[in-house]
Scaffold this active site. Structure first.
Site, PDB file in Angstrom:
ATOM      1  N   LYS A 188       0.833  -1.208   0.000  1.00 32.38           N
ATOM      2  CA  LYS A 188       0.000   0.000   0.000  1.00 32.38           C
ATOM      3  C   LYS A 188       0.867   1.258   0.000  1.00 32.38           C
ATOM      4  O   LYS A 188       0.672   2.151  -0.822  1.00 32.38           O
ATOM      5  CB  LYS A 188      -0.924   0.015   1.239  1.00 32.38           C
ATOM      6  CG  LYS A 188      -1.824  -1.211   1.356  1.00 32.38           C
ATOM      7  CD  LYS A 188      -2.695  -1.167   2.610  1.00 32.38           C
ATOM      8  CE  LYS A 188      -1.939  -1.205   3.930  1.00 32.38           C
ATOM      9  NZ  LYS A 188      -1.240  -2.477   4.226  1.00 32.38           N
ATOM     10  N   ARG A 241      11.637  -5.388   5.269  1.00 31.38           N
ATOM     11  CA  ARG A 241      11.316  -3.978   4.962  1.00 31.38           C
ATOM     12  C   ARG A 241      12.206  -3.002   5.726  1.00 31.38           C
ATOM     13  O   ARG A 241      12.472  -3.162   6.898  1.00 31.38           O
ATOM     14  CB  ARG A 241       9.845  -3.728   5.331  1.00 31.38           C
ATOM     15  CG  ARG A 241       9.470  -2.255   5.414  1.00 31.38           C
ATOM     16  CD  ARG A 241       7.992  -2.033   5.308  1.00 31.38           C
ATOM     17  NE  ARG A 241       7.220  -2.532   6.435  1.00 31.38           N
ATOM     18  CZ  ARG A 241       5.892  -2.489   6.490  1.00 31.38           C
ATOM     19  NH1 ARG A 241       5.193  -1.994   5.472  1.00 31.38           N
ATOM     20  NH2 ARG A 241       5.255  -2.960   7.535  1.00 31.38           N
ATOM     21  N   ARG A 272      -9.716   0.493   8.946  1.00 30.33           N
ATOM     22  CA  ARG A 272      -9.246  -0.857   9.240  1.00 30.33           C
ATOM     23  C   ARG A 272     -10.288  -1.686   9.977  1.00 30.33           C
ATOM     24  O   ARG A 272     -10.022  -2.850  10.299  1.00 30.33           O
ATOM     25  CB  ARG A 272      -8.003  -0.742  10.121  1.00 30.33           C
ATOM     26  CG  ARG A 272      -6.714  -1.246   9.475  1.00 30.33           C
ATOM     27  CD  ARG A 272      -5.643  -1.045  10.506  1.00 30.33           C
ATOM     28  NE  ARG A 272      -4.401  -1.693  10.243  1.00 30.33           N
ATOM     29  CZ  ARG A 272      -3.366  -1.106   9.645  1.00 30.33           C
ATOM     30  NH1 ARG A 272      -3.451   0.108   9.181  1.00 30.33           N
ATOM     31  NH2 ARG A 272      -2.234  -1.768   9.523  1.00 30.33           N
ATOM     32  N   ARG A 294      14.359   0.485  10.576  1.00 29.19           N
ATOM     33  CA  ARG A 294      13.419  -0.642  10.548  1.00 29.19           C
ATOM     34  C   ARG A 294      12.386  -0.428  11.633  1.00 29.19           C
ATOM     35  O   ARG A 294      12.714   0.089  12.707  1.00 29.19           O
ATOM     36  CB  ARG A 294      14.153  -1.969  10.766  1.00 29.19           C
ATOM     37  CG  ARG A 294      14.966  -2.371   9.548  1.00 29.19           C
ATOM     38  CD  ARG A 294      15.729  -3.669   9.729  1.00 29.19           C
ATOM     39  NE  ARG A 294      16.737  -3.756   8.677  1.00 29.19           N
ATOM     40  CZ  ARG A 294      16.599  -4.432   7.535  1.00 29.19           C
ATOM     41  NH1 ARG A 294      15.507  -5.145   7.310  1.00 29.19           N
ATOM     42  NH2 ARG A 294      17.552  -4.431   6.617  1.00 29.19           N
ATOM     43  N   ARG A 323      -0.699  -9.247  13.287  1.00 30.47           N
ATOM     44  CA  ARG A 323      -1.249  -8.216  12.394  1.00 30.47           C
ATOM     45  C   ARG A 323      -2.053  -8.850  11.271  1.00 30.47           C
ATOM     46  O   ARG A 323      -3.081  -8.312  10.855  1.00 30.47           O
ATOM     47  CB  ARG A 323      -0.111  -7.346  11.852  1.00 30.47           C
ATOM     48  CG  ARG A 323       0.382  -6.356  12.910  1.00 30.47           C
ATOM     49  CD  ARG A 323       1.801  -5.912  12.705  1.00 30.47           C
ATOM     50  NE  ARG A 323       2.011  -5.179  11.479  1.00 30.47           N
ATOM     51  CZ  ARG A 323       3.209  -4.981  10.928  1.00 30.47           C
ATOM     52  NH1 ARG A 323       4.295  -5.501  11.488  1.00 30.47           N
ATOM     53  NH2 ARG A 323       3.319  -4.277   9.839  1.00 30.47           N
TER      54      ARG A 323
HETATM   55  P1  ADP Z   1       2.239  -1.882   3.252  1.00 33.81           P
HETATM   56  O1  ADP Z   1       2.271  -0.371   3.197  1.00 33.81           O
HETATM   57  O2  ADP Z   1       1.041  -2.450   2.544  1.00 33.81           O
HETATM   58  O3  ADP Z   1       2.385  -2.430   4.634  1.00 33.81           O
HETATM   59  P2  ADP Z   1       4.842  -1.692   1.905  1.00 33.81           P
HETATM   60  O4  ADP Z   1       4.509  -0.853   0.728  1.00 33.81           O
HETATM   61  O5  ADP Z   1       5.569  -1.066   3.025  1.00 33.81           O
HETATM   62  O6  ADP Z   1       3.497  -2.426   2.441  1.00 33.81           O
HETATM   63  O7  ADP Z   1       5.657  -2.964   1.372  1.00 33.81           O
HETATM   64  C1  ADP Z   1       6.207  -3.934   2.286  1.00 33.81           C
HETATM   65  C2  ADP Z   1       7.610  -4.337   1.827  1.00 33.81           C
HETATM   66  O8  ADP Z   1       7.515  -5.126   0.637  1.00 33.81           O
HETATM   67  C3  ADP Z   1       8.530  -3.176   1.486  1.00 33.81           C
HETATM   68  O9  ADP Z   1       9.841  -3.519   1.899  1.00 33.81           O
HETATM   69  C4  ADP Z   1       8.431  -3.042  -0.037  1.00 33.81           C
HETATM   70  O10 ADP Z   1       9.664  -2.565  -0.600  1.00 33.81           O
HETATM   71  C5  ADP Z   1       8.159  -4.480  -0.468  1.00 33.81           C
HETATM   72  N1  ADP Z   1       7.202  -4.575  -1.595  1.00 33.81           N
HETATM   73  C6  ADP Z   1       6.148  -3.765  -1.868  1.00 33.81           C
HETATM   74  N2  ADP Z   1       5.473  -4.188  -2.954  1.00 33.81           N
HETATM   75  C7  ADP Z   1       6.111  -5.317  -3.389  1.00 33.81           C
HETATM   76  C8  ADP Z   1       5.901  -6.222  -4.492  1.00 33.81           C
HETATM   77  N3  ADP Z   1       4.885  -6.046  -5.342  1.00 33.81           N
HETATM   78  N4  ADP Z   1       6.762  -7.263  -4.625  1.00 33.81           N
HETATM   79  C9  ADP Z   1       7.787  -7.433  -3.739  1.00 33.81           C
HETATM   80  N5  ADP Z   1       8.046  -6.618  -2.691  1.00 33.81           N
HETATM   81  C10 ADP Z   1       7.220  -5.563  -2.510  1.00 33.81           C
HETATM   82  P1  ADP Z   2       1.199  -1.906   7.751  1.00 34.39           P
HETATM   83  O1  ADP Z   2       1.396  -0.973   6.584  1.00 34.39           O
HETATM   84  O2  ADP Z   2       2.351  -2.804   7.930  1.00 34.39           O
HETATM   85  O3  ADP Z   2      -0.126  -2.571   7.705  1.00 34.39           O
HETATM   86  P2  ADP Z   2       0.662   0.438   9.340  1.00 34.39           P
HETATM   87  O4  ADP Z   2       1.839   1.323   9.266  1.00 34.39           O
HETATM   88  O5  ADP Z   2      -0.501   0.775   8.490  1.00 34.39           O
HETATM   89  O6  ADP Z   2       1.164  -1.049   9.076  1.00 34.39           O
HETATM   90  O7  ADP Z   2       0.144   0.348  10.834  1.00 34.39           O
HETATM   91  C1  ADP Z   2       1.023   0.034  11.908  1.00 34.39           C
HETATM   92  C2  ADP Z   2       0.216  -0.166  13.193  1.00 34.39           C
HETATM   93  O8  ADP Z   2      -0.455   1.072  13.522  1.00 34.39           O
HETATM   94  C3  ADP Z   2      -0.899  -1.195  13.106  1.00 34.39           C
HETATM   95  O9  ADP Z   2      -0.436  -2.511  13.351  1.00 34.39           O
HETATM   96  C4  ADP Z   2      -1.857  -0.687  14.194  1.00 34.39           C
HETATM   97  O10 ADP Z   2      -1.390  -1.016  15.483  1.00 34.39           O
HETATM   98  C5  ADP Z   2      -1.757   0.821  14.047  1.00 34.39           C
HETATM   99  N1  ADP Z   2      -2.754   1.362  13.097  1.00 34.39           N
HETATM  100  C6  ADP Z   2      -2.502   1.997  11.918  1.00 34.39           C
HETATM  101  N2  ADP Z   2      -3.641   2.368  11.305  1.00 34.39           N
HETATM  102  C7  ADP Z   2      -4.650   1.952  12.135  1.00 34.39           C
HETATM  103  C8  ADP Z   2      -6.085   2.023  12.066  1.00 34.39           C
HETATM  104  N3  ADP Z   2      -6.707   2.598  11.017  1.00 34.39           N
HETATM  105  N4  ADP Z   2      -6.774   1.485  13.085  1.00 34.39           N
HETATM  106  C9  ADP Z   2      -6.192   0.917  14.144  1.00 34.39           C
HETATM  107  N5  ADP Z   2      -4.858   0.796  14.258  1.00 34.39           N
HETATM  108  C10 ADP Z   2      -4.086   1.321  13.271  1.00 34.39           C
END
Ligand code: ADP
Ligand code: ADP
Ligand code: ZN
Length: 214
Positions: A13, A127, A88, A160, A172
């Site tokens: 995302k 990541r 969420r 990280r 999660r």
């Molecule tokens: P989200 O915001 O949904 O939690 P991220 O965009 O942070 O996910 O992506 C999670 C990790 O996976 C990052 O280290 C990113 O560089 C990598 N990543 C994102 N999209 C892809 C993909 N299509 N294929 C492989 N790795 C990806």
């Molecule tokens: P990821 O991209 O890996 O899903 P986020 O950065 O979106 O993780 O979120 C990290 C953490 O922040 C979540 O695991 C949760 O604890 C909290 N969080 C983020 N957005 C929300 C939301 N809309 N509602 C509840 N908790 C949230």
């Protein structure tokens, strides 16, 4: 254009939102980033959220609804926004619908990024991000061109997340399936859901998104 990115942790995302920010001029609104900023600042809200986030649970609906409501009022949202990580839960989605209605905004698409659970664990444990400009990276899938140097800003201050470990990822993912996935049904009723195959490489996911967004 206003869109929601829906998808499990690690689905891509944030990665896709950052790519599309440049092309479409929509601003990325990540509740995760906003909450991490509160934790780093040591605010009251941050202190309340910290333990829950580290355990991989969800913070309270009221907390994130309040944060988003304030953020959407800012000027840069007028040209369009991408919600990343919000809503969420179904109550968050209902609160968002009401909020957007009141503020005179409309949702154009709810993009569901579908990725299988197993690759997600690998994506999250590998990541890291640039602490200076926020660019996202991965140990295997998106390495900086030069080891230790950010492609975007030339900085070398990589970070990280405390919650990006295998144990927390499982919690999660469970939270996603139990509390977030039902949102697809909520927006399905409004005919807003567009499904994207997020298992593909980053550039092929971007291509699918551009086809949807036009
Ligand atoms: P989200 O915001 O949904 O939690 P991220 O965009 O942070 O996910 O992506 C999670 C990790 O996976 C990052 O280290 C990113 O560089 C990598 N990543 C994102 N999209 C892809 C993909 N299509 N294929 C492989 N790795 C990806
Ligand atoms: P990821 O991209 O890996 O899903 P986020 O950065 O979106 O993780 O979120 C990290 C953490 O922040 C979540 O695991 C949760 O604890 C909290 N969080 C983020 N957005 C929300 C939301 N809309 N509602 C509840 N908790 C949230
Ligand atoms: Zn950088």
């Amino acid at each position: 254009m206003n869109i929601i990115f829906l998808g499990p942790p690690g689905a891509g995302k944030g990665t896709q939102a950052k790519i599309l920010e440049d092309t479409y001029g929509m601003v990325q609104l990540s509740t995760g980033d906003m909450l991490r900023a509160e934790v780093a600042a040591g605010s009251d809200l941050g202190r309340k959220a910290k333990a829950v986030m580290e355990a991989g649970g969800l913070v309270s609906d009221d907390m994130v609804i309040g944060i988003i409501s304030g953020r959407i009022d800012q000027d840069d949202c007028k040209d369009g926004f991408m919600l990343d990580g919000f809503p969420r839960t179904v109550p968050q989605a209902e609160a968002l619908d009401e909020m957007l209605d009141k503020k005179g905004f409309r949702l154009d698409h709810v993009v569901e990024l579908r990725v299988d659970d197993e690759p997600l664990v690998r994506r999250i444990t590998g990541r890291f991000t640039c602490g200076d400009c926020g660019e996202g990276y991965h140990d295997e899938f998106k390495k900086p061109a030069k080891d230790g140097v950010c492609d975007r800003c030339g900085g070398g201050n990589f970070k990280r997340r405390a919650d990006d470990n295998e144990e927390t990822v499982r919690s999660r993912l469970a939270a996603y399936h139990a509390q977030t996935a039902p949102i697809v049904g909520h927006y399905g009723k409004q005919d807003l859901v567009r499904v994207v195959d997020g298992n593909l490489p980053i550039d092929r996911v971007t291509t699918q998104l551009k086809e949807i967004l036009g």
